[in-house]
Design a protein around this motif. Structure first.
Motif, PDB file in Angstrom:
ATOM      1  N   GLY A 144       0.285  -0.932  -0.147  1.00  0.00           N
ATOM      2  CA  GLY A 144      -0.223  -0.070   0.283  1.00  0.00           C
ATOM      3  C   GLY A 144       0.836   1.336   0.201  1.00  0.00           C
ATOM      4  N   GLY A 145       0.086   2.067  -0.648  1.00  0.00           N
ATOM      5  CA  GLY A 145       1.393   3.355  -0.926  1.00  0.00           C
ATOM      6  C   GLY A 145       1.534   3.946   0.530  1.00  0.00           C
ATOM      7  N   THR A 146       0.445   4.013   0.880  1.00  0.00           N
ATOM      8  CA  THR A 146       0.806   4.449   3.067  1.00  0.00           C
ATOM      9  C   THR A 146       2.246   4.380   3.489  1.00  0.00           C
ATOM     10  N   ALA A 147       2.111   3.223   2.862  1.00  0.00           N
ATOM     11  CA  ALA A 147       3.464   2.162   3.966  1.00  0.00           C
ATOM     12  C   ALA A 147       4.214   3.034   3.394  1.00  0.00           C
ATOM     13  N   SER A 148       4.661   2.715   1.485  1.00  0.00           N
ATOM     14  CA  SER A 148       5.245   3.492   1.386  1.00  0.00           C
ATOM     15  C   SER A 148       6.118   4.934   1.889  1.00  0.00           C
ATOM     16  N   VAL A 149       5.219   5.858   2.145  1.00  0.00           N
ATOM     17  CA  VAL A 149       5.327   7.157   2.574  1.00  0.00           C
ATOM     18  C   VAL A 149       5.556   6.941   4.058  1.00  0.00           C
ATOM     19  N   LEU A 150       4.883   6.046   4.944  1.00  0.00           N
ATOM     20  CA  LEU A 150       5.826   6.405   6.031  1.00  0.00           C
ATOM     21  C   LEU A 150       6.854   5.906   5.978  1.00  0.00           C
ATOM     22  N   ALA A 151       7.683   4.588   5.464  1.00  0.00           N
ATOM     23  CA  ALA A 151       8.847   3.853   5.187  1.00  0.00           C
ATOM     24  C   ALA A 151       9.833   4.973   4.333  1.00  0.00           C
ATOM     25  N   THR A 152       9.806   5.842   3.490  1.00  0.00           N
ATOM     26  CA  THR A 152      10.596   6.504   3.009  1.00  0.00           C
ATOM     27  C   THR A 152      10.604   8.479   4.391  1.00  0.00           C
ATOM     28  N   LYS A 153       9.681   8.101   4.846  1.00  0.00           N
ATOM     29  CA  LYS A 153       9.899  10.018   5.931  1.00  0.00           C
ATOM     30  C   LYS A 153      10.936   8.895   7.458  1.00  0.00           C
ATOM     31  N   PHE A 154      10.753   7.729   7.326  1.00  0.00           N
ATOM     32  CA  PHE A 154      11.687   6.639   8.409  1.00  0.00           C
ATOM     33  C   PHE A 154      13.337   6.546   8.285  1.00  0.00           C
ATOM     34  N   LEU A 155      13.206   6.750   6.468  1.00  0.00           N
ATOM     35  CA  LEU A 155      14.384   6.331   6.000  1.00  0.00           C
ATOM     36  C   LEU A 155      14.971   7.429   5.908  1.00  0.00           C
ATOM     37  N   ARG A 156      13.936   8.688   5.792  1.00  0.00           N
ATOM     38  CA  ARG A 156      14.755   9.772   5.006  1.00  0.00           C
ATOM     39  C   ARG A 156      15.159  10.466   6.441  1.00  0.00           C
ATOM     40  N   ARG A 157      14.221  10.733   7.352  1.00  0.00           N
ATOM     41  CA  ARG A 157      15.051  11.637   8.941  1.00  0.00           C
ATOM     42  C   ARG A 157      15.828  11.020   9.194  1.00  0.00           C
ATOM     43  N   ARG A 158      16.424   9.842   8.316  1.00  0.00           N
ATOM     44  CA  ARG A 158      17.754   8.822   9.222  1.00  0.00           C
ATOM     45  C   ARG A 158      18.586   9.200   8.071  1.00  0.00           C
ATOM     46  N   ARG A 159      18.570   9.679   7.186  1.00  0.00           N
ATOM     47  CA  ARG A 159      19.897  10.911   6.342  1.00  0.00           C
ATOM     48  C   ARG A 159      19.873   9.730   5.569  1.00  0.00           C
ATOM     49  N   VAL A 160      18.498   8.957   4.965  1.00  0.00           N
ATOM     50  CA  VAL A 160      18.719   7.658   4.010  1.00  0.00           C
ATOM     51  C   VAL A 160      18.242   8.574   2.395  1.00  0.00           C
ATOM     52  N   LYS A 161      19.011   8.575   1.525  1.00  0.00           N
ATOM     53  CA  LYS A 161      19.200   9.200   0.365  1.00  0.00           C
ATOM     54  C   LYS A 161      18.273   8.387  -0.622  1.00  0.00           C
TER      55      LYS A 161
END
Ligand SMILES: Cc1cc2nc3c(=O)[nH]c(=O)nc-3n(C[C@H](O)[C@H](O)[C@H](O)COP(=O)(O)OP(=O)(O)OC[C@H]3O[C@@H](n4cnc5c(N)ncnc54)[C@H](O)[C@@H]3O)c2cc1C
Length: 368
Positions: A177-194
């Motif tokens: 689901g798209g929302t799972a993708s959005v949450l994972a994206t936020k989590f990773l970006r907050r930890r400076r994953v590009k």
């Protein structure tokens, strides 16, 4: 006399089915590796290779009541399976009922290996960990669940490490689901994953799926990404080449086996196909394979008793259920009808703490 059942592949479908049948039938399992490995544990094993003592189990221990032949199915015909060992030696295996469950291969055998011994597999994870520990810049090609889970393990183990994920599609975790993708994206970006989405690496990818030689990758749009270690997490193609000579007409355009609702290979009445190799229109996941194994078990028992296979399987088309970990303490769960669950307690209990290792050990009758 007990019916003879030959099961090719000792993964999530083959091993679990063999374990359920081997009390009552003469079961032979054939696989090129002498171990059963819980696939979900792989991202964790890259940073904690010692967990392999639980996640990777010798076949003799996992399936003590089945006979085991170490080898690769290279050709399947109505006469049986032609098996090749690591030294090129060949033999034929015949059976009353055959089960094909040879799974998928990915961009590198580090993801799911189908050759080598248990010692080699475990040593490979220690080597990978050492390479990861010394790499400052890590490039992950592929933003599916495998690439995302590996990124989660790396940033938990080495916070602040430079990690880049390149994903050719518009979003990571496109399979759920798209929302799972959005949450994972936020989590990773907050930890400076590009995260570079909509980008494709143009420079040649390493043949074994990873490179520990520092280099620079170029994307189709001209971006250059320097790395010390590159991991390719692109997958999975079905291992079905052994059907090309005699049964190519049973394969779909992606090389997957066409199956009937009873999970028999189309046109055959004693050959089952299960797991990732089937053309069932559903996410290729152990979650769904569990239902296939139950249907096949019931059908095999009926056939061995001289009856018609009574059970049918309905593909879980459109069911995007998925739990994706982001290290051992976090992750996202997408559940149909409910949507995306972000409870860290739930994801820890459902998957992240143990990567489902106790669950599958239990299914094989091993101490959890
Ligand atoms: C890293 C990773 C994480 C995953 N996480 C999840 C998850 O969280 N939840 C989930 O539901 N699913 C998950 N999956 C998917 C799930 O693991 C697969 O769908 C499942 O393993 C497929 O089962 P299978 O039995 O078809 O194939 P596999 O489990 O891959 O087993 C295939 C077997 O066939 C053997 N084999 C290969 N070629 C031959 C040959 N020619 N002859 C004989 N034997 C052969 C292999 O050695 C192996 O024993 C994950 C997969 C990976 C790789």
């Amino acid at each position: 006399m007990k019916s003879k059942i030959a099961i090719y592949g000792t993964g999530m479908a083959g091993a679990v089915l063999a374990s359920r049948l081997s009390d009552d039938f003469d079961v032979t399992v054939i696989a090129p590796t002498d171990y059963f490995e819980v696939p979900m544990a792989m991202p964790r094993l890259m940073v904690r290779p010692e967990y392999g003592e639980e996640a990777i189990v010798p076949i003799a221990e996992a399936l003590p009541k089945a006979q085991y032949i170490r080898g690769r199915l290279v050709e399947f015909s109505r006469a049986g399976g032609r098996i090749e060992d690591d030294h090129g030696g060949q033999r034929m295996v015949t059976a009353d009922i055959t089960v094909l469950a040879t799974g998928s291969r990915f961009s590198g055998p580090f993801i799911r290996s189908s050759s080598g011994s248990i010692e080699e597999r475990k040593a490979g994870f220690y080597q990978l960990r050492a390479s990861l520990a010394s790499a400052r810049r890590i490039l992950i090609v592929g933003g599916g669940p495998v690439g995302v889970e590996i990124a989660g393990e790396i940033i938990e183990t080495w916070p602040g490490r430079s990690v880049t994920i390149v994903q050719s599609g518009a979003r990571i975790l496109a399979e759920t689901g798209g929302t799972a993708s959005v949450l994972a994206t936020k989590f990773l970006r907050r930890r400076r994953v590009k995260l570079l989405t909509g980008e494709r690496i143009e420079t040649p990818l390493p043949p074994n799926g990873y490179s520990v030689e520092p280099g620079q990758a170029r994307t189709a749009s001209g971006k250059r990404i320097g790395y010390d270690l590159m991991l390719c997490c692109i997958g999975g193609r079905p291992n079905t080449e052994y059907l090309l000579t005699h049964f190519s007409d049973r394969l779909d355009a992606d090389g997957r086996v066409r199956v009937t609702p009873q999970l028999l290979m189309e046109g055959e009445n004693d050959v089952f196909a299960l797991g990732d190799i089937t053309d069932l229109k559903e996410n290729k996941m152990a979650l769904h394979i569990a239902g296939q194994v139950s249907v096949a078990e019931a059908n095999i028992r009926a056939m061995a008793a001289g009856r018609k296979p009574p059970k049918t399987y309905t593909a879980k088309t459109g069911n995007l259920m998925m739990a994706v970990t982001l290290g051992s303490q976090a992750g996202v769960i997408f559940a149909p009808l409910i949507g995306t669950l972000r409870s860290t307690w739930l994801i820890r209990k459902v998957k992240a703490e143990t990567m489902l290792v106790p669950k599958y050990r239990k299914q094989l009758g091993l101490p959890a």
